[in-house]
Design a protein around this motif. Structure first.
Motif, PDB file in Angstrom:
ATOM      1  N   GLU A  75       0.812  -1.219   0.000  1.00 32.92           N
ATOM      2  CA  GLU A  75       0.000   0.000   0.000  1.00 32.92           C
ATOM      3  C   GLU A  75       0.845   1.269   0.000  1.00 32.92           C
ATOM      4  O   GLU A  75       0.389   2.327  -0.460  1.00 32.92           O
ATOM      5  CB  GLU A  75      -0.927   0.021   1.224  1.00 32.92           C
ATOM      6  CG  GLU A  75      -2.008  -1.044   1.229  1.00 32.92           C
ATOM      7  CD  GLU A  75      -1.547  -2.363   1.812  1.00 32.92           C
ATOM      8  OE1 GLU A  75      -2.397  -3.239   2.038  1.00 32.92           O
ATOM      9  OE2 GLU A  75      -0.323  -2.524   2.030  1.00 32.92           O
ATOM     10  N   ILE A  79       0.614   5.217  -2.311  1.00 36.65           N
ATOM     11  CA  ILE A  79       0.486   6.369  -1.413  1.00 36.65           C
ATOM     12  C   ILE A  79       1.729   7.252  -1.514  1.00 36.65           C
ATOM     13  O   ILE A  79       1.627   8.488  -1.554  1.00 36.65           O
ATOM     14  CB  ILE A  79       0.260   5.896   0.038  1.00 36.65           C
ATOM     15  CG1 ILE A  79      -1.126   5.255   0.164  1.00 36.65           C
ATOM     16  CG2 ILE A  79       0.393   7.066   1.015  1.00 36.65           C
ATOM     17  CD1 ILE A  79      -1.424   4.680   1.535  1.00 36.65           C
ATOM     18  N   ILE A 123      -6.113  12.899   0.808  1.00 33.25           N
ATOM     19  CA  ILE A 123      -6.713  11.641   1.258  1.00 33.25           C
ATOM     20  C   ILE A 123      -7.537  11.010   0.140  1.00 33.25           C
ATOM     21  O   ILE A 123      -7.471   9.799  -0.119  1.00 33.25           O
ATOM     22  CB  ILE A 123      -7.582  11.890   2.504  1.00 33.25           C
ATOM     23  CG1 ILE A 123      -6.698  12.185   3.714  1.00 33.25           C
ATOM     24  CG2 ILE A 123      -8.496  10.695   2.789  1.00 33.25           C
ATOM     25  CD1 ILE A 123      -7.462  12.628   4.942  1.00 33.25           C
ATOM     26  N   CYS A 126      -5.280   9.554  -2.550  1.00 32.76           N
ATOM     27  CA  CYS A 126      -4.654   8.323  -2.061  1.00 32.76           C
ATOM     28  C   CYS A 126      -5.611   7.136  -2.202  1.00 32.76           C
ATOM     29  O   CYS A 126      -5.204   6.036  -2.596  1.00 32.76           O
ATOM     30  CB  CYS A 126      -4.228   8.481  -0.600  1.00 32.76           C
ATOM     31  SG  CYS A 126      -2.737   9.473  -0.346  1.00 32.76           S
ATOM     32  N   GLY A 127      -6.889   7.365  -1.888  1.00 36.89           N
ATOM     33  CA  GLY A 127      -7.875   6.309  -2.059  1.00 36.89           C
ATOM     34  C   GLY A 127      -8.014   5.881  -3.502  1.00 36.89           C
ATOM     35  O   GLY A 127      -8.044   4.675  -3.817  1.00 36.89           O
ATOM     36  N   SER A 208     -14.055  11.916   0.728  1.00 33.22           N
ATOM     37  CA  SER A 208     -12.631  11.589   0.804  1.00 33.22           C
ATOM     38  C   SER A 208     -12.382  10.362   1.678  1.00 33.22           C
ATOM     39  O   SER A 208     -11.631   9.450   1.299  1.00 33.22           O
ATOM     40  CB  SER A 208     -11.855  12.789   1.356  1.00 33.22           C
ATOM     41  OG  SER A 208     -12.007  13.917   0.522  1.00 33.22           O
ATOM     42  N   LEU A 212     -11.025   6.611   0.546  1.00 32.21           N
ATOM     43  CA  LEU A 212      -9.806   6.055   1.151  1.00 32.21           C
ATOM     44  C   LEU A 212     -10.078   4.672   1.737  1.00 32.21           C
ATOM     45  O   LEU A 212      -9.298   3.731   1.535  1.00 32.21           O
ATOM     46  CB  LEU A 212      -9.275   6.993   2.232  1.00 32.21           C
ATOM     47  CG  LEU A 212      -7.988   6.522   2.914  1.00 32.21           C
ATOM     48  CD1 LEU A 212      -6.820   6.484   1.918  1.00 32.21           C
ATOM     49  CD2 LEU A 212      -7.639   7.419   4.101  1.00 32.21           C
TER      50      LEU A 212
END
Length: 230
Positions: A75, A79, A123, A126-127, A208, A212
């Motif tokens: 992950e 990110i 955020i 990133c998701g 958001s 995420l």
């Protein structure tokens, strides 16, 4: 390469100049005050979003050797790709704030909202990066879908037009789009000197955080099969 960080400023400046020319000279009925900085409030978050989403989507396929040889949480790669673009974002935010002040909009107490709204966009991206980077392992054409979506978003995010002209039945959809919501919040804070509406912040936060959480869920389901497809 000799221009260094100036390249981070060149794209938004050129786009701001082009849109200002079109919508003040070609379409001279535009009455938006301080139109260049109005446009930049849309371009800066949009530029970061498109670049971070695209680099996050291709991050796993571009770091195959790391995934196969280094035991790091998978992950972290998408990110890190998103966070790696934050330096460019900081430079463009500085440009935006300088122009806000240059156009006669002084610092106000609502600037304290800026870290929160920018953090929520990071955020959100990133998701998306977690979701699309995982899918891109199995369907390599996903990156082209992302590029097409980014082209479409340029027109459906209120970058060069005001939220007030959007028909009522579509306004709710715009506010649930974190990129549009961030643009609206920035204009509230920087140009109107008011706090973003609570409803807008709630929609921005909900969208958001949900994306995420969905990103970690999808990534966790798919990462067990990464090695077979890389």
């Amino acid at each position: 390469m000799s221009l260094g960080v100036f390249w981070c400023l060149l794209n938004p400046l050129v786009m701001m100049g082009a849109l200002t020319f079109v919508f003040t000279k070609i379409f001279p009925d535009n009455t938006t005050p301080g139109f260049p900085v109005f446009v930049l409030c849309g371009l800066v978050p949009f530029n970061f979003f498109t670049l971070a989403w695209a680099t996050g989507t291709s991050s796993l396929t571009e770091n195959t050797s790391i995934i196969k040889r280094v035991p790091v949480p998978r992950e972290m790669i998408p990110i890190a790709a998103v966070l790696g673009n934050c330096l460019h974002l900081l430079i463009q935010i500085t440009l935006l704030l300088v122009l806000v002040l240059a156009f006669g909009n002084p610092v106000n107490r609502h600037w304290v909202w800026l870290p929160m709204v920018w953090g929520l966009e990071i955020i959100f991206v990133c998701g998306l990066a977690l979701i699309f980077s995982a899918i891109n392992i199995f369907v390599r054409d996903v990156r082209y879908l992302v590029e097409s979506c980014n082209t479409l978003l340029f027109w459906v995010v209120p970058i060069f037009y005001s939220f007030s002209i959007i028909p009522q039945q579509y306004r709710e959809i715009y506010q649930f789009n974190p990129v549009s919501a961030l643009v609206l919040a920035l204009r509230n804070i920087l140009l109107d000197a008011v706090a973003p509406p609570t409803s807008l912040l709630m929609k921005l936060s909900a969208s958001s955080l949900i994306v995420l959480a969905l990103g970690f869920l999808v990534f966790g389901k798919l990462k067990r099969k990464f090695y077979d497809y890389l």
